[in-house]
Write a protein that holds these residues in place. Structure first.
Motif, PDB file in Angstrom:
ATOM      1  N   ILE A  42      -2.421   2.317  14.093  1.00  0.00           N
ATOM      2  CA  ILE A  42      -1.565   2.477  12.914  1.00  0.00           C
ATOM      3  C   ILE A  42      -2.462   2.650  11.696  1.00  0.00           C
ATOM      4  CG2 ILE A  42       0.105   1.339  11.380  1.00  0.00           C
ATOM      5  CD1 ILE A  42       1.394   2.010  14.021  1.00  0.00           C
ATOM      6  N   CYS A  43      -2.140   3.622  10.868  1.00  0.00           N
ATOM      7  CA  CYS A  43      -2.815   3.800   9.594  1.00  0.00           C
ATOM      8  C   CYS A  43      -1.768   3.688   8.488  1.00  0.00           C
ATOM      9  CB  CYS A  43      -3.506   5.157   9.524  1.00  0.00           C
ATOM     10  SG  CYS A  43      -4.396   5.389   7.957  1.00  0.00           S
ATOM     11  N   ILE A  44      -2.028   2.824   7.535  1.00  0.00           N
ATOM     12  CA  ILE A  44      -1.122   2.620   6.413  1.00  0.00           C
ATOM     13  C   ILE A  44      -1.778   3.190   5.161  1.00  0.00           C
ATOM     14  CG2 ILE A  44       0.101   0.936   5.001  1.00  0.00           C
ATOM     15  CD1 ILE A  44       0.102  -0.925   7.463  1.00  0.00           C
ATOM     16  N   ASP A  45      -1.143   4.216   4.600  1.00  0.00           N
ATOM     17  CA  ASP A  45      -1.643   4.881   3.395  1.00  0.00           C
ATOM     18  C   ASP A  45      -0.977   4.248   2.176  1.00  0.00           C
ATOM     19  OD1 ASP A  45      -2.425   6.572   1.340  1.00  0.00           O
ATOM     20  OD2 ASP A  45      -1.970   8.407   2.446  1.00  0.00           O
ATOM     21  N   LEU A  46      -1.788   3.733   1.271  1.00  0.00           N
ATOM     22  CA  LEU A  46      -1.277   3.031   0.088  1.00  0.00           C
ATOM     23  C   LEU A  46      -1.397   3.862  -1.191  1.00  0.00           C
ATOM     24  CD1 LEU A  46      -2.843  -0.425   0.969  1.00  0.00           C
ATOM     25  CD2 LEU A  46      -0.460   0.264   1.280  1.00  0.00           C
ATOM     26  N   GLN A  47      -1.627   5.159  -1.050  1.00  0.00           N
ATOM     27  CA  GLN A  47      -1.843   6.020  -2.218  1.00  0.00           C
ATOM     28  C   GLN A  47      -0.644   6.039  -3.169  1.00  0.00           C
ATOM     29  OE1 GLN A  47      -2.919  10.036  -1.277  1.00  0.00           O
ATOM     30  NE2 GLN A  47      -3.459  10.507  -3.376  1.00  0.00           N
ATOM     31  N   LYS A  48       0.558   5.886  -2.658  1.00  0.00           N
ATOM     32  CA  LYS A  48       1.750   5.975  -3.502  1.00  0.00           C
ATOM     33  C   LYS A  48       2.244   4.623  -4.006  1.00  0.00           C
ATOM     34  CE  LYS A  48       3.237  10.366  -1.619  1.00  0.00           C
ATOM     35  NZ  LYS A  48       4.324  11.134  -1.038  1.00  0.00           N
ATOM     36  N   VAL A  49       1.412   3.596  -3.857  1.00  0.00           N
ATOM     37  CA  VAL A  49       1.760   2.286  -4.406  1.00  0.00           C
ATOM     38  C   VAL A  49       1.590   2.358  -5.920  1.00  0.00           C
ATOM     39  CG1 VAL A  49       1.077  -0.135  -4.552  1.00  0.00           C
ATOM     40  CG2 VAL A  49       1.196   1.000  -2.327  1.00  0.00           C
ATOM     41  N   GLU A  50       2.653   2.030  -6.649  1.00  0.00           N
ATOM     42  CA  GLU A  50       2.649   2.133  -8.106  1.00  0.00           C
ATOM     43  C   GLU A  50       2.009   0.921  -8.775  1.00  0.00           C
ATOM     44  OE1 GLU A  50       6.802   2.599  -8.908  1.00  0.00           O
ATOM     45  OE2 GLU A  50       6.894   4.492  -7.812  1.00  0.00           O
ATOM     46  N   THR A  51       2.299  -0.260  -8.249  1.00  0.00           N
ATOM     47  CA  THR A  51       1.763  -1.500  -8.810  1.00  0.00           C
ATOM     48  C   THR A  51       1.724  -2.541  -7.707  1.00  0.00           C
ATOM     49  OG1 THR A  51       1.939  -3.100 -10.614  1.00  0.00           O
ATOM     50  CG2 THR A  51       4.003  -2.365  -9.618  1.00  0.00           C
ATOM     51  N   THR A  52       0.867  -3.535  -7.896  1.00  0.00           N
ATOM     52  CA  THR A  52       0.749  -4.583  -6.893  1.00  0.00           C
ATOM     53  C   THR A  52       0.345  -5.891  -7.554  1.00  0.00           C
ATOM     54  OG1 THR A  52      -0.183  -5.114  -4.722  1.00  0.00           O
ATOM     55  CG2 THR A  52      -1.649  -4.048  -6.315  1.00  0.00           C
ATOM     56  N   ASP A  53       0.557  -6.954  -6.830  1.00  0.00           N
ATOM     57  CA  ASP A  53       0.095  -8.265  -7.268  1.00  0.00           C
ATOM     58  C   ASP A  53      -0.331  -9.026  -6.023  1.00  0.00           C
ATOM     59  OD1 ASP A  53       2.485  -9.223  -6.114  1.00  0.00           O
ATOM     60  OD2 ASP A  53       3.488  -9.463  -8.041  1.00  0.00           O
ATOM     61  N   SER A  54      -0.516 -10.326  -6.132  1.00  0.00           N
ATOM     62  CA  SER A  54      -1.009 -11.096  -4.991  1.00  0.00           C
ATOM     63  C   SER A  54      -0.054 -11.056  -3.797  1.00  0.00           C
ATOM     64  CB  SER A  54      -1.309 -12.533  -5.401  1.00  0.00           C
ATOM     65  OG  SER A  54      -0.151 -13.156  -5.910  1.00  0.00           O
ATOM     66  N   ALA A  55       1.209 -10.801  -4.029  1.00  0.00           N
ATOM     67  CA  ALA A  55       2.153 -10.668  -2.917  1.00  0.00           C
ATOM     68  C   ALA A  55       1.815  -9.442  -2.079  1.00  0.00           C
ATOM     69  CB  ALA A  55       3.586 -10.573  -3.435  1.00  0.00           C
ATOM     70  N   GLY A  56       1.324  -8.391  -2.709  1.00  0.00           N
ATOM     71  CA  GLY A  56       0.893  -7.204  -1.978  1.00  0.00           C
ATOM     72  C   GLY A  56      -0.275  -7.509  -1.067  1.00  0.00           C
ATOM     73  N   LEU A  57      -1.230  -8.284  -1.569  1.00  0.00           N
ATOM     74  CA  LEU A  57      -2.370  -8.686  -0.750  1.00  0.00           C
ATOM     75  C   LEU A  57      -1.892  -9.576   0.401  1.00  0.00           C
ATOM     76  CD1 LEU A  57      -5.404  -8.671  -0.235  1.00  0.00           C
ATOM     77  CD2 LEU A  57      -5.593 -10.616  -1.817  1.00  0.00           C
ATOM     78  N   ALA A  58      -0.994 -10.482   0.117  1.00  0.00           N
ATOM     79  CA  ALA A  58      -0.455 -11.354   1.164  1.00  0.00           C
ATOM     80  C   ALA A  58       0.259 -10.537   2.244  1.00  0.00           C
ATOM     81  CB  ALA A  58       0.503 -12.377   0.551  1.00  0.00           C
ATOM     82  N   LEU A  59       0.969  -9.497   1.839  1.00  0.00           N
ATOM     83  CA  LEU A  59       1.643  -8.639   2.812  1.00  0.00           C
ATOM     84  C   LEU A  59       0.622  -7.904   3.677  1.00  0.00           C
ATOM     85  CD1 LEU A  59       4.273  -7.491   3.962  1.00  0.00           C
ATOM     86  CD2 LEU A  59       4.149  -5.706   2.213  1.00  0.00           C
ATOM     87  N   MET A  60      -0.449  -7.403   3.076  1.00  0.00           N
ATOM     88  CA  MET A  60      -1.491  -6.741   3.864  1.00  0.00           C
ATOM     89  C   MET A  60      -2.104  -7.718   4.880  1.00  0.00           C
ATOM     90  SD  MET A  60      -3.571  -4.370   1.140  1.00  0.00           S
ATOM     91  CE  MET A  60      -4.740  -3.816   2.380  1.00  0.00           C
ATOM     92  N   ILE A  61      -2.346  -8.934   4.457  1.00  0.00           N
ATOM     93  CA  ILE A  61      -2.905  -9.946   5.359  1.00  0.00           C
ATOM     94  C   ILE A  61      -1.944 -10.210   6.507  1.00  0.00           C
ATOM     95  CG2 ILE A  61      -3.586 -12.386   5.537  1.00  0.00           C
ATOM     96  CD1 ILE A  61      -4.673 -12.050   2.608  1.00  0.00           C
ATOM     97  N   GLU A  62      -0.668 -10.263   6.209  1.00  0.00           N
ATOM     98  CA  GLU A  62       0.335 -10.491   7.257  1.00  0.00           C
ATOM     99  C   GLU A  62       0.392  -9.299   8.218  1.00  0.00           C
ATOM    100  OE1 GLU A  62       2.627 -12.851   9.431  1.00  0.00           O
ATOM    101  OE2 GLU A  62       1.600 -13.468   7.606  1.00  0.00           O
ATOM    102  N   TRP A  63       0.288  -8.068   7.697  1.00  0.00           N
ATOM    103  CA  TRP A  63       0.221  -6.888   8.574  1.00  0.00           C
ATOM    104  C   TRP A  63      -0.973  -6.993   9.510  1.00  0.00           C
ATOM    105  CZ3 TRP A  63       1.063  -2.920   4.085  1.00  0.00           C
ATOM    106  CH2 TRP A  63       2.437  -2.743   3.868  1.00  0.00           C
ATOM    107  N   ILE A  64      -2.101  -7.446   8.998  1.00  0.00           N
ATOM    108  CA  ILE A  64      -3.307  -7.595   9.824  1.00  0.00           C
ATOM    109  C   ILE A  64      -3.058  -8.619  10.929  1.00  0.00           C
ATOM    110  CG2 ILE A  64      -5.690  -8.438   9.824  1.00  0.00           C
ATOM    111  CD1 ILE A  64      -5.881  -7.188   6.924  1.00  0.00           C
ATOM    112  N   LYS A  65      -2.494  -9.770  10.571  1.00  0.00           N
ATOM    113  CA  LYS A  65      -2.200 -10.808  11.563  1.00  0.00           C
ATOM    114  C   LYS A  65      -1.258 -10.285  12.641  1.00  0.00           C
ATOM    115  CE  LYS A  65      -2.522 -14.824   8.513  1.00  0.00           C
ATOM    116  NZ  LYS A  65      -1.713 -15.898   7.898  1.00  0.00           N
ATOM    117  N   GLN A  66      -0.191  -9.616  12.209  1.00  0.00           N
ATOM    118  CA  GLN A  66       0.779  -9.108  13.166  1.00  0.00           C
ATOM    119  C   GLN A  66       0.189  -8.027  14.059  1.00  0.00           C
ATOM    120  OE1 GLN A  66       3.930 -10.350  13.732  1.00  0.00           O
ATOM    121  NE2 GLN A  66       3.249 -11.944  12.328  1.00  0.00           N
TER     122      GLN A  66
END
Length: 103
Positions: A42-66
């Motif tokens: 799976i490749c997740i492209d984040l180019q179209k992400v407009e804004t992020t905060d620590s919840a975005g990082l937490a979501l990426m970490i959860e994707w990695i775990k899953q």
């Protein structure tokens, strides 16, 4: 509130659009990890992400775990600088998933 959309472009290739923030990530987002089972890689492209905060990082970490639970090879591309800065502050930038992006 900017919405968060995860769209499959081609098999195993996903694009994240919108905001990766506390206000856009909800229980539905967290429960929608089935896309991580859709291919061996799976490749997740984040180019179209407009804004992020620590919840975005937490979501990426959860994707990695899953992805590890599903034995799926996961990669990120076009990680926003704002997200990389948050990863660096937390020490997560040395993680194998972000190490190349922070060099």
């Amino acid at each position: 509130m900017a919405r968060l959309n995860i769209t499959e472009q081609t098999p195993g290739q996903f694009v994240v659009e919108g905001a990766l923030t506390f206000s856009s990530i909800d229980k539905k987002t967290v429960k929608s990890f089935n896309f991580l089972k859709s291919a061996e890689r799976i490749c997740i492209d984040l180019q179209k992400v407009e804004t992020t905060d620590s919840a975005g990082l937490a979501l990426m970490i959860e994707w990695i775990k899953q992805s590890k639970l599903y034995n799926t090879e996961l990669a990120f591309k076009n990680i926003p600088q704002q997200l990389l800065a948050l990863a660096k502050l937390s020490g997560f930038d040395a993680n194998e998933y972000l190490a190349d992006a922070t060099d």
